[in-house]
Design a protein around this motif. Structure first.
Motif, PDB file in Angstrom:
ATOM      1  N   ARG A  41       0.840  -1.198   0.000  1.00  0.00           N
ATOM      2  CA  ARG A  41       0.000   0.000   0.000  1.00  0.00           C
ATOM      3  C   ARG A  41       0.878   1.253   0.000  1.00  0.00           C
ATOM      4  O   ARG A  41       0.513   2.284  -0.585  1.00  0.00           O
ATOM      5  CB  ARG A  41      -0.916  -0.012   1.225  1.00  0.00           C
ATOM      6  N   GLU A  45       0.591   4.816  -2.109  1.00  0.00           N
ATOM      7  CA  GLU A  45       0.597   6.127  -1.469  1.00  0.00           C
ATOM      8  C   GLU A  45       1.696   7.013  -2.043  1.00  0.00           C
ATOM      9  O   GLU A  45       1.495   8.220  -2.242  1.00  0.00           O
ATOM     10  CB  GLU A  45       0.766   5.953   0.040  1.00  0.00           C
ATOM     11  N   LEU A 159      -6.202  -3.654  -1.187  1.00  0.00           N
ATOM     12  CA  LEU A 159      -5.316  -2.516  -1.418  1.00  0.00           C
ATOM     13  C   LEU A 159      -6.113  -1.247  -1.718  1.00  0.00           C
ATOM     14  O   LEU A 159      -5.708  -0.155  -1.347  1.00  0.00           O
ATOM     15  CB  LEU A 159      -4.375  -2.802  -2.594  1.00  0.00           C
ATOM     16  N   ASN A 160      -7.237  -1.424  -2.404  1.00  0.00           N
ATOM     17  CA  ASN A 160      -8.071  -0.296  -2.792  1.00  0.00           C
ATOM     18  C   ASN A 160      -9.070   0.058  -1.693  1.00  0.00           C
ATOM     19  O   ASN A 160      -9.450  -0.794  -0.888  1.00  0.00           O
ATOM     20  CB  ASN A 160      -8.841  -0.615  -4.073  1.00  0.00           C
TER      21      ASN A 160
END
Length: 359
Positions: A41, A45, A159-160
């Protein structure tokens, strides 16, 4: 046709420079580890903080509204550095585009968060290409739409933060709604698929049992034939990731040939680079000079040729690496597996036939 000056200007675009910096500093050095595990993740970012998740968004929402040519080049750079991370972020741009063009109440709050990379979006829509089959059925209910069925392909689960979910109604209307990308009553994800490539993208199947999305979260509605026409505009063209992975493989082929004192490797890299440059120039000319609704046969031919160059480039890297290419830590085998994936990603029947015609 794109001229030399415009290419130079393109190379200096700040978003493209940001992508190159991120590729060199973060994505490329960790690509082998990411391939063997799960896309972090923190990578998503970092891409968001660099402004690369708002490329297609309007400036009024904090986006950069880059020209399409810049968007394609950024995708090439990211895919060549770390194809798995790139593919997860590639899903993000579709929902951003839909929200940017939507008047849904959710737009005001959600779009700026997606543009800034505070939230990351995925999408489930490939099943719509099977019309008149409706793997995901959308039915009008009071205050919203009910989605039911199975979405066979969703990338980035876990992840989303949010996903755009597409369904088709019985009378041929495509409906997209935004939901949280988390388990909820009626929304069940399979275990991540174990694939020959890109397993780290956390790709799953989504089972939908009476998932109701309120009207405030419905971001797109249109006739299925219009949606299919818009989708075809994309699938007849080369995925930018093809050029990115091919270029990365050829760069590594030269590096390996230098270390191994392998003149034949340089020769192969030179020939393949010439082919890659030629097909990419044809692709860019079609993008920049021809309407998206025209020259589909030529676009499919260019797509097929680009895929052949990709396969040849990654195969050459495997050959140059010898037995070491069979190690899972080898960039050669990773790029070769990525090439397999890109051969079938967004593959429609016309695209499949065009590629097979090259053999």
């Amino acid at each position: 046709m794109t001229n030399v000056a415009s290419v130079t200007d393109l190379d200096q675009h700040p978003m493209l420079q940001a992508a190159r910096q991120l590729a060199d500093d973060l994505l490329e050095p960790s690509a082998t580890e990411v391939d063997a595990d799960v896309v972090p993740r923190s990578h998503l970012e970092a891409i968001g903080k660099a402004g690369l998740l708002g490329l297609v968004a309007p400036s009024s929402a904090g986006g950069s509204e880059v020209p399409a040519a810049v968007w394609r080049r950024v995708q090439q750079v990211l895919a060549g550095a770390d194809c798995a991370t790139w593919f997860v972020t590639a899903q993000h741009h579709g929902p951003v585009r839909m929200l940017a063009e939507s008047s849904a109440p959710i737009r005001a709050d959600l779009l700026p968060q997606l543009v800034r990379g505070e939230l990351v979006a995925g999408t489930a829509f490939a099943h719509l290409r099977g019309w008149p089959d409706r793997p995901v059925e959308a039915t009008r209910v009071e205050g919203g739409w009910r989605f039911r069925g199975m979405a066979p392909w969703y990338t980035g689960w876990g992840l989303n933060d949010v996903l755009s979910l597409g369904g088709a109604s019985a009378d041929g209307e495509v409906v997209f709604g935004i939901v949280n990308a988390r388990p909820r009553p009626g929304l069940i994800a399979s275990a991540p698929m174990r694939m020959a490539a890109m397993t780290s993208t956390q790709t799953v199947r989504l089972a939908l049992d009476n998932v109701v999305i309120p009207d405030s979260h419905i971001v797109q509605r249109m006739p299925i034939q219009e949606w299919l026409r818009m989708d075809q505009r994309q699938t007849v063209n080369v995925n930018p990731g093809v050029f990115g992975v091919a270029a990365a493989a050829l760069r590594k082929l030269r590096e390996l040939s230098s270390k191994a004192d392998l003149p034949a490797g340089f020769g192969a890299a030179d020939r393949l680079s010439s082919r890659l440059a030629a097909v990419q120039a044809r692709s860019e000319e079609l993008h920049e000079s021809v309407s998206l609704d025209e020259a589909h046969a030529e676009r499919l031919s260019v797509r097929a040729e680009a895929q052949r160059v990709l396969v040849d480039a990654t195969t050459a890297l495997v050959v140059a690496g010898g037995g070491r290419s069979m190690a899972l830590t080898s960039a050669g085998q990773r790029h070769a597996r990525e090439a397999l994936f890109l051969l079938v990603q967004a593959q429609t029947l016309p695209a499949r036939e065009a590629t097979l015609d090259t053999f």
